[in-house]
Structure formats: structure tokens, C-alpha cells
Design a protein around this motif. Structure first.
Motif, PDB file in Angstrom:
ATOM      1  N   GLN A 181     153.823  47.015 -59.714  1.00  0.00           N
ATOM      2  CA  GLN A 181     154.242  46.612 -61.132  1.00  0.00           C
ATOM      3  C   GLN A 181     153.058  47.139 -62.301  1.00  0.00           C
ATOM      4  O   GLN A 181     153.430  47.291 -63.346  1.00  0.00           O
ATOM      5  CB  GLN A 181     154.185  45.120 -61.134  1.00  0.00           C
ATOM      6  N   LEU A 182     151.892  47.261 -61.795  1.00  0.00           N
ATOM      7  CA  LEU A 182     150.777  47.785 -62.816  1.00  0.00           C
ATOM      8  C   LEU A 182     151.226  49.238 -63.482  1.00  0.00           C
ATOM      9  O   LEU A 182     151.205  49.411 -64.607  1.00  0.00           O
ATOM     10  CB  LEU A 182     149.606  47.682 -62.133  1.00  0.00           C
ATOM     11  N   PRO A 183     151.884  50.164 -62.563  1.00  0.00           N
ATOM     12  CA  PRO A 183     152.332  51.423 -63.202  1.00  0.00           C
ATOM     13  C   PRO A 183     153.507  51.204 -64.058  1.00  0.00           C
ATOM     14  O   PRO A 183     153.304  51.814 -65.323  1.00  0.00           O
ATOM     15  CB  PRO A 183     152.708  52.146 -62.019  1.00  0.00           C
ATOM     16  N   GLU A 184     154.417  50.126 -63.880  1.00  0.00           N
ATOM     17  CA  GLU A 184     155.495  50.116 -64.956  1.00  0.00           C
ATOM     18  C   GLU A 184     154.953  49.303 -66.098  1.00  0.00           C
ATOM     19  O   GLU A 184     155.559  49.429 -67.158  1.00  0.00           O
ATOM     20  CB  GLU A 184     156.647  49.223 -64.162  1.00  0.00           C
ATOM     21  N   ILE A 185     154.046  48.488 -66.025  1.00  0.00           N
ATOM     22  CA  ILE A 185     153.306  47.542 -66.896  1.00  0.00           C
ATOM     23  C   ILE A 185     152.818  48.592 -68.065  1.00  0.00           C
ATOM     24  O   ILE A 185     152.972  48.666 -69.226  1.00  0.00           O
ATOM     25  CB  ILE A 185     152.326  46.577 -66.808  1.00  0.00           C
ATOM     26  N   ALA A 186     151.900  49.651 -67.518  1.00  0.00           N
ATOM     27  CA  ALA A 186     151.193  50.629 -68.210  1.00  0.00           C
ATOM     28  C   ALA A 186     152.108  51.515 -69.167  1.00  0.00           C
ATOM     29  O   ALA A 186     151.859  51.843 -70.024  1.00  0.00           O
ATOM     30  CB  ALA A 186     150.380  51.642 -67.225  1.00  0.00           C
ATOM     31  N   THR A 187     153.447  51.824 -68.279  1.00  0.00           N
ATOM     32  CA  THR A 187     154.334  52.553 -69.026  1.00  0.00           C
ATOM     33  C   THR A 187     154.908  51.817 -70.262  1.00  0.00           C
ATOM     34  O   THR A 187     155.249  52.321 -71.283  1.00  0.00           O
ATOM     35  CB  THR A 187     155.618  52.858 -67.884  1.00  0.00           C
ATOM     36  N   VAL A 188     155.280  50.562 -69.871  1.00  0.00           N
ATOM     37  CA  VAL A 188     155.827  49.790 -71.158  1.00  0.00           C
ATOM     38  C   VAL A 188     154.636  49.672 -72.369  1.00  0.00           C
ATOM     39  O   VAL A 188     155.181  49.811 -73.552  1.00  0.00           O
ATOM     40  CB  VAL A 188     156.209  48.343 -70.698  1.00  0.00           C
ATOM     41  N   LEU A 189     153.660  49.278 -71.983  1.00  0.00           N
ATOM     42  CA  LEU A 189     152.506  49.224 -72.929  1.00  0.00           C
ATOM     43  C   LEU A 189     152.436  50.520 -73.650  1.00  0.00           C
ATOM     44  O   LEU A 189     151.879  50.642 -74.879  1.00  0.00           O
ATOM     45  CB  LEU A 189     151.192  48.964 -72.354  1.00  0.00           C
ATOM     46  N   THR A 190     152.342  51.659 -72.924  1.00  0.00           N
ATOM     47  CA  THR A 190     152.393  53.291 -73.597  1.00  0.00           C
ATOM     48  C   THR A 190     153.549  53.385 -74.527  1.00  0.00           C
ATOM     49  O   THR A 190     153.231  53.903 -75.902  1.00  0.00           O
ATOM     50  CB  THR A 190     152.444  54.301 -72.407  1.00  0.00           C
ATOM     51  N   ARG A 191     154.732  52.886 -74.188  1.00  0.00           N
ATOM     52  CA  ARG A 191     155.759  53.116 -75.192  1.00  0.00           C
ATOM     53  C   ARG A 191     155.546  52.159 -76.338  1.00  0.00           C
ATOM     54  O   ARG A 191     155.842  52.520 -77.438  1.00  0.00           O
ATOM     55  CB  ARG A 191     157.143  52.608 -74.518  1.00  0.00           C
ATOM     56  N   VAL A 192     155.023  50.883 -76.186  1.00  0.00           N
ATOM     57  CA  VAL A 192     154.973  49.971 -77.340  1.00  0.00           C
ATOM     58  C   VAL A 192     153.828  50.615 -78.258  1.00  0.00           C
ATOM     59  O   VAL A 192     153.925  50.330 -79.460  1.00  0.00           O
ATOM     60  CB  VAL A 192     154.642  48.548 -76.875  1.00  0.00           C
ATOM     61  N   LYS A 193     152.766  51.050 -77.561  1.00  0.00           N
ATOM     62  CA  LYS A 193     151.753  51.580 -78.401  1.00  0.00           C
ATOM     63  C   LYS A 193     152.090  52.816 -79.513  1.00  0.00           C
ATOM     64  O   LYS A 193     151.732  52.717 -80.659  1.00  0.00           O
ATOM     65  CB  LYS A 193     150.646  52.331 -77.621  1.00  0.00           C
ATOM     66  N   GLY A 194     153.018  53.454 -79.133  1.00  0.00           N
ATOM     67  CA  GLY A 194     153.567  54.152 -80.164  1.00  0.00           C
ATOM     68  C   GLY A 194     154.504  53.834 -81.088  1.00  0.00           C
ATOM     69  O   GLY A 194     154.569  54.153 -82.348  1.00  0.00           O
ATOM     70  N   GLU A 195     155.329  52.527 -80.799  1.00  0.00           N
ATOM     71  CA  GLU A 195     156.149  51.972 -81.542  1.00  0.00           C
ATOM     72  C   GLU A 195     155.234  51.341 -82.598  1.00  0.00           C
ATOM     73  O   GLU A 195     155.690  51.102 -83.899  1.00  0.00           O
ATOM     74  CB  GLU A 195     157.083  50.995 -80.724  1.00  0.00           C
ATOM     75  N   VAL A 196     154.125  50.573 -82.385  1.00  0.00           N
ATOM     76  CA  VAL A 196     153.759  49.727 -83.356  1.00  0.00           C
ATOM     77  C   VAL A 196     152.832  50.556 -84.651  1.00  0.00           C
ATOM     78  O   VAL A 196     152.392  50.065 -85.534  1.00  0.00           O
ATOM     79  CB  VAL A 196     152.481  48.989 -82.632  1.00  0.00           C
ATOM     80  N   THR A 197     152.726  51.441 -84.345  1.00  0.00           N
ATOM     81  CA  THR A 197     152.176  52.369 -85.495  1.00  0.00           C
ATOM     82  C   THR A 197     153.334  52.850 -86.391  1.00  0.00           C
ATOM     83  O   THR A 197     152.749  53.212 -87.521  1.00  0.00           O
ATOM     84  CB  THR A 197     151.608  53.842 -84.983  1.00  0.00           C
ATOM     85  N   GLY A 198     154.458  52.514 -86.299  1.00  0.00           N
ATOM     86  CA  GLY A 198     155.414  52.778 -87.562  1.00  0.00           C
ATOM     87  C   GLY A 198     156.433  51.475 -87.624  1.00  0.00           C
ATOM     88  O   GLY A 198     155.954  50.355 -87.229  1.00  0.00           O
ATOM     89  N   PRO A 199     157.376  51.461 -88.296  1.00  0.00           N
ATOM     90  CA  PRO A 199     158.419  50.516 -88.663  1.00  0.00           C
ATOM     91  C   PRO A 199     158.931  49.946 -87.288  1.00  0.00           C
ATOM     92  O   PRO A 199     159.242  50.634 -86.281  1.00  0.00           O
ATOM     93  CB  PRO A 199     159.404  50.950 -89.569  1.00  0.00           C
ATOM     94  N   VAL A 200     158.730  48.492 -87.293  1.00  0.00           N
ATOM     95  CA  VAL A 200     159.352  47.810 -86.106  1.00  0.00           C
ATOM     96  C   VAL A 200     160.785  47.192 -86.474  1.00  0.00           C
ATOM     97  O   VAL A 200     160.869  46.564 -87.435  1.00  0.00           O
ATOM     98  CB  VAL A 200     158.166  46.887 -85.791  1.00  0.00           C
ATOM     99  N   ASP A 201     161.797  47.401 -85.606  1.00  0.00           N
ATOM    100  CA  ASP A 201     163.058  46.597 -85.620  1.00  0.00           C
ATOM    101  C   ASP A 201     163.362  45.732 -84.367  1.00  0.00           C
ATOM    102  O   ASP A 201     162.801  45.891 -83.420  1.00  0.00           O
ATOM    103  CB  ASP A 201     164.096  47.659 -86.032  1.00  0.00           C
ATOM    104  N   ALA A 202     164.442  44.974 -84.630  1.00  0.00           N
ATOM    105  CA  ALA A 202     164.804  44.011 -83.687  1.00  0.00           C
ATOM    106  C   ALA A 202     165.079  44.474 -82.356  1.00  0.00           C
ATOM    107  O   ALA A 202     164.871  43.784 -81.201  1.00  0.00           O
ATOM    108  CB  ALA A 202     165.943  43.130 -84.196  1.00  0.00           C
ATOM    109  N   ALA A 203     165.737  45.860 -82.331  1.00  0.00           N
ATOM    110  CA  ALA A 203     166.002  46.563 -81.175  1.00  0.00           C
ATOM    111  C   ALA A 203     164.718  46.655 -80.230  1.00  0.00           C
ATOM    112  O   ALA A 203     164.656  46.614 -79.088  1.00  0.00           O
ATOM    113  CB  ALA A 203     166.534  47.747 -81.340  1.00  0.00           C
ATOM    114  N   MET A 204     163.855  46.919 -80.888  1.00  0.00           N
ATOM    115  CA  MET A 204     162.304  47.276 -80.202  1.00  0.00           C
ATOM    116  C   MET A 204     161.771  45.938 -79.611  1.00  0.00           C
ATOM    117  O   MET A 204     161.455  45.940 -78.394  1.00  0.00           O
ATOM    118  CB  MET A 204     161.443  47.964 -81.164  1.00  0.00           C
ATOM    119  N   VAL A 205     161.929  44.979 -80.211  1.00  0.00           N
ATOM    120  CA  VAL A 205     161.358  43.649 -79.972  1.00  0.00           C
ATOM    121  C   VAL A 205     162.263  43.177 -78.655  1.00  0.00           C
ATOM    122  O   VAL A 205     161.678  42.743 -77.647  1.00  0.00           O
ATOM    123  CB  VAL A 205     161.387  42.928 -81.108  1.00  0.00           C
TER     124      VAL A 205
END
Length: 273
Positions: free
Chosen positions: A45-69
Motif C-alpha cells: 500500500q505505501l507505493p499506492e499511497i505515494a502515487t495518490v499523494l503525488t497526484r494530489v500534490k499536483g492538484e493543490v497548486t491550482g483550482p480544486v473542484d468537487a470531483a478532485m475531492v
């Protein structure tokens, strides 16, 4: 995160022991089960968690919408269900050894936790109730984004109305989930069915309580939607500097995940020699 994870097996045993007062006979298999879980979690699971965190890291720098959350919620639920599924055989073993006094202790600990929750978050005064929840929300928000201005905090507090309307619904779900868990433990302790049947009942319990919000009752759907909307509001109130802070924070978490994975790989290599 890394320090907490490295102590995860001890903390997990402490949590189980706090709720059921693990007996001398139960202690070795319980510790072994927790060790197996963390060995699996590091690898699977740690590799999957790292993948999710990497995606979210890219998303938090721009506008966030309900679909992302909602996607983050789905990822969390999926990973949580995988972890639960991995633990089912060991949970079944523990449940089959629980004594009636251990189940009564579990029930008592849930009651203590709920009384503390009500005292903190379900105050009779609506303003005090909102303020208590606001403080908790801001703890998480500051963890990700850093400091917030007074104007930002006022805007967040003003946006909390729909979320606070779901407070009783969220608490009722919490209590019902606990009650069904205790009832399941008591049934297993009383009837001692074969282990495969206990595993099946555990999975049915998870199927019921890990359903996506869209498949739940309308009050829960409304509460969930309000939580998503508030998260979006907070994210989109942030400044460019706060977004940089968030990206940096996520990168540190990603680095922790990768370091923990390397530690796990090193331990596996040593064990195979």
C-alpha cells in the motif's frame, strides 16, 4: 508521518489492548498479526499511497473542484477496504477468542469515546458547536496550507453552515457503526461459528459501512456533499504562497513514503538471507 508509521505496530497493539484488554494467551498472536499487517502494508500500500499523494500534490497548486475531492475520498475508501480485507483472517481469529468481559470493555470504551465526542463537538449552544468544529477543521487546513489570514478564517467559518447541519447525522452513523461491531463480536463470542463464517460476516459489515456516499441514505449524502463543498471552499480561498506550502507539505509526505518503502525493502532483503 515517518516517525508515527515506524511506531505503528506498537500503537496498533496499544489501541487493541485499550479496547479489549488483550489476555496473555491472545498477546503473541495479536502482535504477530499486527506485524504481518505492517509488513504487507509497506509492500502493497505505501507505493499506492505515494502515487495518490503525488497526484494530489499536483492538484493543490491550482483550482480544486468537487470531483478532485471525491476522487481522494474514493482512493481512501479503496485503500481502507484493501487494508481491512488483508486483516480479515486475523480479525476473525481474535473475535473467536474474545471473552464476554472483553466485549463489555469494548462497548464501554466506545461509550467513553462517544461521550467525549458529544462534549467536544455536539455542544448545546450552536455557536460553541461551530467553533469547536472550526478549530478542528483549521488544524487540518493549517497542516496542509500553513497560516490563514483573519479574512480567510472568517470566510471559512461563514461557509460552515451546511456542513454543521450534518453533525447529528455523522454522529448517529458513528454510534450505529459501533453498535453493529459490538453486536457482531458478541454473536461470534456466543455462537463460535467456523472461521470462514466469521470472515464472511466481517466482509458484510465492511460492505455495509464502506459503501460510497451515493449509495447511502439521503441525510448522509447531504452531509457528505457539504463536507466536500467546504473542502473545495477552503482550497480555493488559498493564496499562491499557501498552495506552494501545500505542495511542499505533500512532497515531504511522499518522501516519507518512499523512505519507508526503502526500509521495508531492506528488511525483506535481510530476512531472505
Amino acid at each position: 508521518m515517518k516517525l508515527g508509521y515506524q511506531q505503528g505496530d506498537r500503537l496498533a497493539y496499544w489501541w487493541v489492548d485499550r479496547y479489549v484488554d488483550v489476555s496473555d494467551v491472545q498477546e503473541p498472536p495479536t502482535r504477530d498479526a499486527i506485524a504481518r499487517f505492517f509488513a504487507w502494508h509497506r509492500q502493497a500500500q505505501l507505493p499506492e499511497i505515494a502515487t495518490v499523494l503525488t497526484r494530489v500534490k499536483g492538484e493543490v497548486t491550482g483550482p480544486v473542484d468537487a470531483a478532485m475531492v471525491r476522487q481522494i475520498q474514493q482512493d481512501t475508501q479503496r485503500l481502507g477496504r484493501q487494508a481491512f480485507e488483508n486483516a480479515v483472517p486475523d480479525l476473525a481469529d481474535l473475535m473467536l477468542t474474545l471473552a464476554p468481559d472483553q466485549i463489555r470493555r469494548m462497548e464501554s470504551k466506545f461509550a467513553e469515546s462517544n461521550a467525549k465526542y458529544r462534549k467536544e463537538y455536539l455542544k448545546s449552544d450552536p455557536g460553541a458547536r461551530t467553533e469547536a468544529r472550526f478549530d478542528k477543521i483549521m488544524d487540518y487546513a493549517r497542516l496542509v496550507y500553513g497560516r490563514f489570514s483573519d479574512d480567510q478564517e472568517r470566510a471559512i467559518r461563514d461557509a460552515m453552515g451546511p456542513y454543521m447541519q450534518g453533525a447529528e447525522t455523522r454522529y448517529a452513523e458513528r454510534v450505529k457503526r459501533q453498535q453493529e461491531w459490538v453486536a457482531l463480536a458478541r454473536e461470534v463470542s456466543t455462537t463460535h461459528p467456523p472461521k470462514p463464517q466469521v470472515e464472511d460476516r466481517l466482509r458484510k459489515y465492511a460492505d455495509h459501512w464502506q459503501r460510497p456516499p451515493a449509495e447511502r441514505a439521503q441525510p448522509y449524502q447531504a452531509a457528505s456533499q457539504a463536507g466536500v463543498a467546504l473542502t473545495v471552499t477552503i482550497a480555493n480561498l488559498t493564496t499562491p504562497e499557501q498552495k506552494v506550502h501545500a505542495a511542499t507539505r505533500f512532497q515531504k509526505w511522499i518522501d516519507d513514503m518512499r523512505s519507508l518503502m526503502r526500509e521495508g525493502n531492506g528488511a525483506s532483503s535481510q530476512a531472505s538471507k
